[in-house]
Enzyme design. Structure first.
Site, PDB file in Angstrom:
ATOM      1  N   GLN A  63       7.963 -39.279  48.795  1.00  0.00           N
ATOM      2  CA  GLN A  63       9.370 -39.774  48.881  1.00  0.00           C
ATOM      3  C   GLN A  63       9.761 -39.725  50.236  1.00  0.00           C
ATOM      4  O   GLN A  63       9.577 -38.811  51.036  1.00  0.00           O
ATOM      5  CB  GLN A  63      10.428 -38.953  48.129  1.00  0.00           C
ATOM      6  CG  GLN A  63      11.861 -38.660  48.560  1.00  0.00           C
ATOM      7  CD  GLN A  63      12.722 -39.739  48.469  1.00  0.00           C
ATOM      8  OE1 GLN A  63      12.883 -40.909  49.011  1.00  0.00           O
ATOM      9  NE2 GLN A  63      13.352 -39.751  47.366  1.00  0.00           N
ATOM     10  N   GLY A  76      29.165 -38.853  34.316  1.00  0.00           N
ATOM     11  CA  GLY A  76      28.123 -39.076  34.212  1.00  0.00           C
ATOM     12  C   GLY A  76      27.290 -39.613  35.081  1.00  0.00           C
ATOM     13  O   GLY A  76      27.654 -40.089  36.267  1.00  0.00           O
ATOM     14  N   GLU A  89      16.186 -39.838  43.511  1.00  0.00           N
ATOM     15  CA  GLU A  89      16.087 -38.286  43.912  1.00  0.00           C
ATOM     16  C   GLU A  89      17.367 -37.408  43.837  1.00  0.00           C
ATOM     17  O   GLU A  89      17.548 -36.366  43.192  1.00  0.00           O
ATOM     18  CB  GLU A  89      14.949 -37.820  44.633  1.00  0.00           C
ATOM     19  CG  GLU A  89      14.733 -36.370  44.628  1.00  0.00           C
ATOM     20  CD  GLU A  89      13.455 -35.717  45.373  1.00  0.00           C
ATOM     21  OE1 GLU A  89      13.475 -34.552  46.016  1.00  0.00           O
ATOM     22  OE2 GLU A  89      12.704 -36.625  45.920  1.00  0.00           O
ATOM     23  N   ARG A  90      18.366 -37.966  44.636  1.00  0.00           N
ATOM     24  CA  ARG A  90      19.605 -37.471  44.865  1.00  0.00           C
ATOM     25  C   ARG A  90      20.450 -37.353  43.392  1.00  0.00           C
ATOM     26  O   ARG A  90      20.928 -36.329  43.284  1.00  0.00           O
ATOM     27  CB  ARG A  90      20.456 -38.383  45.911  1.00  0.00           C
ATOM     28  CG  ARG A  90      19.922 -38.393  47.353  1.00  0.00           C
ATOM     29  CD  ARG A  90      20.973 -39.049  47.926  1.00  0.00           C
ATOM     30  NE  ARG A  90      22.227 -38.578  48.181  1.00  0.00           N
ATOM     31  CZ  ARG A  90      23.533 -38.936  47.839  1.00  0.00           C
ATOM     32  NH1 ARG A  90      23.484 -40.112  47.066  1.00  0.00           N
ATOM     33  NH2 ARG A  90      24.632 -38.410  47.811  1.00  0.00           N
TER      34      ARG A  90
END
Length: 291
Positions: free
Chosen positions: A48, A69, A92-93
């Site tokens: 990443q 959500g 990934e955040r």
């Protein structure tokens, strides 16, 4: 007509609709599946590009996720020989924020991807969203060129930025780790970092820039007055003589019975371009080179 589900979070939809079914989307020859994946089955991608995540930004995203959500699925791929484990390709955040928000699972697109494809997607997503700091961006380009054997022209086409932009940015890869950390933390700008990359003592110059609040123009003057790396342009030898280039091209053209072009690059690097008119000639060239 407004949907009665508009604005509802993932938890609310679970309550109202029950378990969200898998959604399959046919893309080309691959059926991409959107489904909720348990967070415990997911791990970050070691390639990443983005290495640093700001805590306050993650908390803001986590607060939003608690309320609404995860609105955009992350992209995953299965881990080789471990079909029940997944690796993050993009998002990934959202994954980290979902954990902070206390979620047990996250909606995801599960795709079949090679290492090269995964690296491309991760880099494009981060560059396009401008989430990367200059060091992460430069290292992302370096990874594509080293691990995927991309040329600078390939990277340029992939991300939609000029070769000169990529070349200038990648100069900061040669800086000491201490100086890179200054860039990551925002103490030193990318422009300052590129300027001092050719210096023999970039660490001292970096401290001078920060302590004296030097502009890029003032930094350039200091660099000109300081010692330069032996690998910088001022230490490079002159280009190959044109007559010698012609001699090399002529010799190889006769050897392969086709046109051969020598293209010199910076720092003594370069490439030979061998032309062929058809598949038959290509096979003939391959046979000659293999011998």
């Amino acid at each position: 007509m407004t949907s009665k589900f508009l604005g509802k979070g993932l938890a609310e939809l679970h309550q109202e609709m029950g378990q969200i079914p898998d959604i399959s989307v046919l893309t080309g020859l691959e059926r991409v599946v959107v489904k909720p994946i348990p967070l415990v089955q997911i791990s970050p991608n070691p390639d990443q590009p983005r290495k640093k995540f700001k805590e306050h930004e993650l908390q803001e995203l986590a607060d939003s996720i608690k309320e609404k959500g995860v609105l955009v699925p992350i992209i995953l791929r299965t881990v080789q020989n471990k079909p029940y484990l997944y690796e993050i390709v993009a998002g990934e955040r959202r994954y980290r924020a979902a954990k902070m928000a206390g979620l047990n699972e996250i909606p995801a697109l599960v795709k079949t991807l090679t290492n090269q494809n995964a690296m491309e997607i991760a880099l494009i997503e981060n560059v396009q969203r401008e989430n990367l700091n200059p060091i992460e961006e430069a290292e992302g380009y370096q990874n594509l060129m080293e691990k995927c054997e991309y040329s600078m022209a390939d990277v340029s086409k992939l991300i939609g930025k000029s070769e000169s932009y990529i070349r200038n940015l990648m100069r900061i890869n040669s800086l000491p780790e201490s100086v890179k950390e200054m860039v990551r933390n925002g103490e030193l700008s990318a422009s300052h970092a590129r300027t001092i990359a050719v210096s023999d003592n970039p660490e001292q110059l970096a401290h001078d820039i920060i302590n004296n609040k030097l502009s890029v123009a003032e930094t350039q003057k200091q660099v000109k007055q300081s010692d330069r790396k032996k690998t910088s342009r001022s230490f490079k030898t002159n280009s190959i003589d044109a007559a010698y280039v012609n001699k090399i091209e002529s010799k190889l053209s006769k050897l392969f019975d086709t046109k051969v072009k020598l293209r010199e690059k910076r720092g003594g690097a370069g490439e030979f371009i061998i032309s062929f008119a058809n598949r038959v000639q290509m096979e003939d060239l391959i046979n000659k080179m293999s011998k």
